[in-house]
Design a protein around this motif. Structure first.
Motif, PDB file in Angstrom:
ATOM      1  N   VAL A   1     -47.018  21.856  71.638  1.00 36.15           N
ATOM      2  CA  VAL A   1     -45.626  21.556  71.304  1.00 36.15           C
ATOM      3  C   VAL A   1     -45.013  22.849  70.760  1.00 36.15           C
ATOM      4  O   VAL A   1     -45.341  23.293  69.658  1.00 36.15           O
ATOM      5  CB  VAL A   1     -45.502  20.416  70.270  1.00 36.15           C
ATOM      6  CG1 VAL A   1     -44.029  20.063  70.058  1.00 36.15           C
ATOM      7  CG2 VAL A   1     -46.297  19.187  70.707  1.00 36.15           C
ATOM      8  N   ASN A   2     -44.170  23.457  71.580  1.00 40.19           N
ATOM      9  CA  ASN A   2     -43.512  24.710  71.196  1.00 40.19           C
ATOM     10  C   ASN A   2     -42.274  24.350  70.377  1.00 40.19           C
ATOM     11  O   ASN A   2     -41.155  24.334  70.873  1.00 40.19           O
ATOM     12  CB  ASN A   2     -43.143  25.503  72.453  1.00 40.19           C
ATOM     13  CG  ASN A   2     -44.360  25.977  73.212  1.00 40.19           C
ATOM     14  OD1 ASN A   2     -45.273  26.568  72.635  1.00 40.19           O
ATOM     15  ND2 ASN A   2     -44.404  25.703  74.519  1.00 40.19           N
ATOM     16  N   ASN A   3     -42.527  24.060  69.104  1.00 42.12           N
ATOM     17  CA  ASN A   3     -41.482  23.500  68.236  1.00 42.12           C
ATOM     18  C   ASN A   3     -40.816  24.530  67.328  1.00 42.12           C
ATOM     19  O   ASN A   3     -39.638  24.381  67.000  1.00 42.12           O
ATOM     20  CB  ASN A   3     -42.117  22.382  67.378  1.00 42.12           C
ATOM     21  CG  ASN A   3     -41.212  21.955  66.249  1.00 42.12           C
ATOM     22  OD1 ASN A   3     -40.240  21.241  66.452  1.00 42.12           O
ATOM     23  ND2 ASN A   3     -41.498  22.416  65.033  1.00 42.12           N
ATOM     24  N   ALA A   4     -41.545  25.551  66.915  1.00 34.81           N
ATOM     25  CA  ALA A   4     -40.997  26.491  65.919  1.00 34.81           C
ATOM     26  C   ALA A   4     -39.692  27.104  66.412  1.00 34.81           C
ATOM     27  O   ALA A   4     -39.552  27.421  67.593  1.00 34.81           O
ATOM     28  CB  ALA A   4     -42.011  27.590  65.621  1.00 34.81           C
ATOM     29  N   GLY A   5     -38.742  27.245  65.509  1.00 31.93           N
ATOM     30  CA  GLY A   5     -37.472  27.859  65.888  1.00 31.93           C
ATOM     31  C   GLY A   5     -36.648  28.152  64.657  1.00 31.93           C
ATOM     32  O   GLY A   5     -36.942  27.650  63.567  1.00 31.93           O
TER      33      GLY A   5
ATOM     34  N   ILE B   1     -37.891  34.458  68.703  1.00 32.24           N
ATOM     35  CA  ILE B   1     -38.496  33.285  68.044  1.00 32.24           C
ATOM     36  C   ILE B   1     -38.237  31.990  68.821  1.00 32.24           C
ATOM     37  O   ILE B   1     -39.115  31.128  68.906  1.00 32.24           O
ATOM     38  CB  ILE B   1     -37.990  33.166  66.582  1.00 32.24           C
ATOM     39  CG1 ILE B   1     -38.461  34.379  65.777  1.00 32.24           C
ATOM     40  CG2 ILE B   1     -38.471  31.867  65.935  1.00 32.24           C
ATOM     41  CD1 ILE B   1     -37.825  34.515  64.402  1.00 32.24           C
ATOM     42  N   ASN B   2     -37.052  31.831  69.395  1.00 34.05           N
ATOM     43  CA  ASN B   2     -36.725  30.546  70.049  1.00 34.05           C
ATOM     44  C   ASN B   2     -37.031  30.530  71.544  1.00 34.05           C
ATOM     45  O   ASN B   2     -37.236  29.456  72.106  1.00 34.05           O
ATOM     46  CB  ASN B   2     -35.236  30.224  69.870  1.00 34.05           C
ATOM     47  CG  ASN B   2     -34.879  29.838  68.439  1.00 34.05           C
ATOM     48  OD1 ASN B   2     -35.708  29.948  67.546  1.00 34.05           O
ATOM     49  ND2 ASN B   2     -33.654  29.411  68.222  1.00 34.05           N
ATOM     50  N   VAL B   3     -37.021  31.690  72.196  1.00 36.08           N
ATOM     51  CA  VAL B   3     -37.136  31.709  73.668  1.00 36.08           C
ATOM     52  C   VAL B   3     -38.457  32.344  74.119  1.00 36.08           C
ATOM     53  O   VAL B   3     -39.260  31.694  74.799  1.00 36.08           O
ATOM     54  CB  VAL B   3     -35.945  32.464  74.293  1.00 36.08           C
ATOM     55  CG1 VAL B   3     -36.061  32.461  75.825  1.00 36.08           C
ATOM     56  CG2 VAL B   3     -34.622  31.841  73.858  1.00 36.08           C
ATOM     57  N   ASN B   4     -38.681  33.611  73.707  1.00 40.96           N
ATOM     58  CA  ASN B   4     -39.914  34.268  74.135  1.00 40.96           C
ATOM     59  C   ASN B   4     -41.122  33.417  73.742  1.00 40.96           C
ATOM     60  O   ASN B   4     -42.077  33.272  74.513  1.00 40.96           O
ATOM     61  CB  ASN B   4     -40.049  35.652  73.493  1.00 40.96           C
ATOM     62  CG  ASN B   4     -38.940  36.613  73.911  1.00 40.96           C
ATOM     63  OD1 ASN B   4     -37.929  36.187  74.466  1.00 40.96           O
ATOM     64  ND2 ASN B   4     -39.098  37.883  73.638  1.00 40.96           N
ATOM     65  N   SER B   5     -41.051  32.834  72.552  1.00 42.27           N
ATOM     66  CA  SER B   5     -42.159  32.014  72.028  1.00 42.27           C
ATOM     67  C   SER B   5     -42.529  30.891  72.987  1.00 42.27           C
ATOM     68  O   SER B   5     -43.702  30.535  73.122  1.00 42.27           O
ATOM     69  CB  SER B   5     -41.748  31.404  70.692  1.00 42.27           C
ATOM     70  OG  SER B   5     -40.669  30.498  70.901  1.00 42.27           O
ATOM     71  N   VAL B   6     -41.523  30.306  73.617  1.00 41.85           N
ATOM     72  CA  VAL B   6     -41.781  29.174  74.518  1.00 41.85           C
ATOM     73  C   VAL B   6     -42.544  29.672  75.749  1.00 41.85           C
ATOM     74  O   VAL B   6     -43.481  29.017  76.227  1.00 41.85           O
ATOM     75  CB  VAL B   6     -40.456  28.479  74.906  1.00 41.85           C
ATOM     76  CG1 VAL B   6     -40.687  27.408  75.957  1.00 41.85           C
ATOM     77  CG2 VAL B   6     -39.796  27.879  73.656  1.00 41.85           C
ATOM     78  N   ILE B   7     -42.175  30.847  76.234  1.00 46.19           N
ATOM     79  CA  ILE B   7     -42.896  31.402  77.393  1.00 46.19           C
ATOM     80  C   ILE B   7     -44.326  31.773  76.989  1.00 46.19           C
ATOM     81  O   ILE B   7     -45.279  31.487  77.718  1.00 46.19           O
ATOM     82  CB  ILE B   7     -42.123  32.597  77.981  1.00 46.19           C
ATOM     83  CG1 ILE B   7     -40.777  32.091  78.516  1.00 46.19           C
ATOM     84  CG2 ILE B   7     -42.950  33.283  79.082  1.00 46.19           C
ATOM     85  CD1 ILE B   7     -39.945  33.087  79.259  1.00 46.19           C
TER      86      ILE B   7
ATOM     87  N   LEU C   1     -22.606  28.596  66.359  1.00 43.55           N
ATOM     88  CA  LEU C   1     -24.046  28.548  66.640  1.00 43.55           C
ATOM     89  C   LEU C   1     -24.277  29.134  68.040  1.00 43.55           C
ATOM     90  O   LEU C   1     -25.084  28.623  68.813  1.00 43.55           O
ATOM     91  CB  LEU C   1     -24.544  27.096  66.584  1.00 43.55           C
ATOM     92  CG  LEU C   1     -24.594  26.438  65.201  1.00 43.55           C
ATOM     93  CD1 LEU C   1     -24.775  24.922  65.319  1.00 43.55           C
ATOM     94  CD2 LEU C   1     -25.735  27.017  64.356  1.00 43.55           C
ATOM     95  N   GLY C   2     -23.535  30.199  68.354  1.00 49.37           N
ATOM     96  CA  GLY C   2     -23.521  30.726  69.716  1.00 49.37           C
ATOM     97  C   GLY C   2     -24.858  31.248  70.188  1.00 49.37           C
ATOM     98  O   GLY C   2     -25.336  30.894  71.278  1.00 49.37           O
ATOM     99  N   ALA C   3     -25.501  32.087  69.378  1.00 47.19           N
ATOM    100  CA  ALA C   3     -26.791  32.641  69.789  1.00 47.19           C
ATOM    101  C   ALA C   3     -27.839  31.526  69.839  1.00 47.19           C
ATOM    102  O   ALA C   3     -28.696  31.487  70.728  1.00 47.19           O
ATOM    103  CB  ALA C   3     -27.230  33.733  68.823  1.00 47.19           C
ATOM    104  N   TYR C   4     -27.736  30.621  68.872  1.00 51.62           N
ATOM    105  CA  TYR C   4     -28.665  29.473  68.855  1.00 51.62           C
ATOM    106  C   TYR C   4     -28.477  28.636  70.120  1.00 51.62           C
ATOM    107  O   TYR C   4     -29.455  28.273  70.790  1.00 51.62           O
ATOM    108  CB  TYR C   4     -28.406  28.636  67.606  1.00 51.62           C
ATOM    109  CG  TYR C   4     -29.304  27.429  67.466  1.00 51.62           C
ATOM    110  CD1 TYR C   4     -30.626  27.558  67.047  1.00 51.62           C
ATOM    111  CD2 TYR C   4     -28.841  26.145  67.750  1.00 51.62           C
ATOM    112  CE1 TYR C   4     -31.456  26.455  66.919  1.00 51.62           C
ATOM    113  CE2 TYR C   4     -29.656  25.031  67.626  1.00 51.62           C
ATOM    114  CZ  TYR C   4     -30.966  25.191  67.207  1.00 51.62           C
ATOM    115  OH  TYR C   4     -31.781  24.088  67.084  1.00 51.62           O
ATOM    116  N   SER C   5     -27.208  28.332  70.459  1.00 46.48           N
ATOM    117  CA  SER C   5     -26.944  27.553  71.674  1.00 46.48           C
ATOM    118  C   SER C   5     -27.500  28.270  72.899  1.00 46.48           C
ATOM    119  O   SER C   5     -28.146  27.653  73.753  1.00 46.48           O
ATOM    120  CB  SER C   5     -25.441  27.329  71.850  1.00 46.48           C
ATOM    121  OG  SER C   5     -24.913  26.522  70.829  1.00 46.48           O
ATOM    122  N   ALA C   6     -27.254  29.572  72.979  1.00 49.37           N
ATOM    123  CA  ALA C   6     -27.747  30.344  74.129  1.00 49.37           C
ATOM    124  C   ALA C   6     -29.272  30.267  74.204  1.00 49.37           C
ATOM    125  O   ALA C   6     -29.851  30.095  75.285  1.00 49.37           O
ATOM    126  CB  ALA C   6     -27.286  31.797  74.018  1.00 49.37           C
ATOM    127  N   SER C   7     -29.916  30.354  73.045  1.00 51.87           N
ATOM    128  CA  SER C   7     -31.386  30.324  73.047  1.00 51.87           C
ATOM    129  C   SER C   7     -31.892  28.950  73.508  1.00 51.87           C
ATOM    130  O   SER C   7     -32.893  28.848  74.217  1.00 51.87           O
ATOM    131  CB  SER C   7     -31.943  30.674  71.664  1.00 51.87           C
ATOM    132  OG  SER C   7     -31.785  29.614  70.735  1.00 51.87           O
TER     133      SER C   7
END
Ligand SMILES: NC(=O)c1ccc[n+]([C@@H]2O[C@H](COP(=O)([O-])OP(=O)(O)OC[C@H]3O[C@@H](n4cnc5c(N)ncnc54)[C@H](O)[C@@H]3O)[C@@H](O)[C@H]2O)c1
Length: 261
Positions: free
Chosen positions: A89-93, A114-120, A154-160
């Protein structure tokens, strides 16, 4: 849903939604790798005690999910110490509360690491382990209502989170031949440390008293109450268990009725 002798690793499981997911999957019968930053070791120890009280095994694995090697090492440690590996579960963000016009290069790099690369990295490490163990598996990612609709400030967050939705769709198609499913949960307004931060930062930006921004957002929820980590964990339980075997590439809104798609 009950499983036996299966192992799930949950990132960001020291608190908030991750903790809720870890406890729910333990109730479902999973042994749990509680993965979080080293600074969260004490909180993680508390979560481990709660899991053990449910009769399941649990270990803490220290990880910075933005670091590919760390994520691979965490998956290895979980598999070795718990004797298997079935679900990640790739939950951390993290969230950032900044208008797009003011975001710095460092902030953008940080939230995407933290939000995107981590998931990959989580997908890669899990697939390598599933292959090594010769079994299928399930990958579950943290999206958000902000993965479906862009939210101002929350623009960068939304993009991530839009990126997480894209990654989930692509990985589902690429990994289907291995019988690996990839899905994501999209919470709304969950009462965790993340919303404490968002509310605090928004009140600095728009001058509303502390708690007011959170209240206004909760007032817009059809089911009329703030979301709990347990609400999110129920959806993750479905994605982690056999009832979702024929579901892949989906981002499931679990928001009490905020967005409709
Ligand atoms: N709270 C909400 O309303 C909400 C809504 C939609 C989506 N989400 C998503 O749910 C997930 C969990 O959010 P939460 O509300 O529980 O947040 P939280 O801030 O309460 O907890 C986040 C956890 O992730 C860990 N973490 C942060 N950076 C990390 C890193 N680099 N490596 C390892 N661990 C790290 C933290 O230590 C913490 O334990 C996030 O992906 C978030 O974007 C939250």
């Amino acid at each position: 849903m009950t499983v036996t002798n299966k192992v799930a690793l949950v990132t960001g499981a020291g608190q908030g939604i991750g903790r809720g997911i870890a406890l729910r999957l333990a109730q479902d019968g999973f042994d749990i790798a509680v993965a979080d930053l080293a600074v969260q070791a004490e909180k993680a120890a508390g979560v481990i005690t709660e899991i053990e009280a449910l009769g399941r095994a649990a270990v803490f694995v220290s990880v910075d999910v933005s670091q590919r090697d760390d994520v691979f090492a965490a998956v290895d440690a979980a598999a070795q110490r718990l004797g298997g590996f079935d679900v990640i579960v790739n939950n951390a963000g993290i969230a950032q509360v900044t208008p797009l016009s003011e975001i710095t290069e460092d902030e953008l790099d940080s939230i995407f690491r933290i939000n995107v690369n981590s998931v990959i990295w989580g997908i890669q490490a899990a697939v390598a382990k599933f292959d090594e163990l010769g079994r299928p598996g399930k990958i579950i990612n943290a999206a958000s209502i902000a993965s479906i609709q862009g939210f101002p400030i929350l623009g960068a967050y939304s993009a991530s989170k839009f990126a997480v939705r894209g990654i989930t769709q692509v990985a589902a198609q690429e990994l289907a031949p291995k019988n690996i499913t990839v899905n994501a949960y999209a919470p709304g307004i969950v009462g965790t440390g993340m919303w404490d931060l968002i509310d605090e930062k928004l009140s600095v930006i728009n001058g509303k008293p502390r708690g007011q921004n959170l209240k206004e957002n909760v007032d817009g929820i059809a089911l009329g109450r703030i979301e709990t980590p347990e609400d999110v964990a129920k959806v993750v339980s479905f994605f982690a268990g056999p009832d979702s075997d024929y579901v892949t590439g989906q981002v499931l809104l679990v928001d009490g009725g905020m967005l409709y798609n």
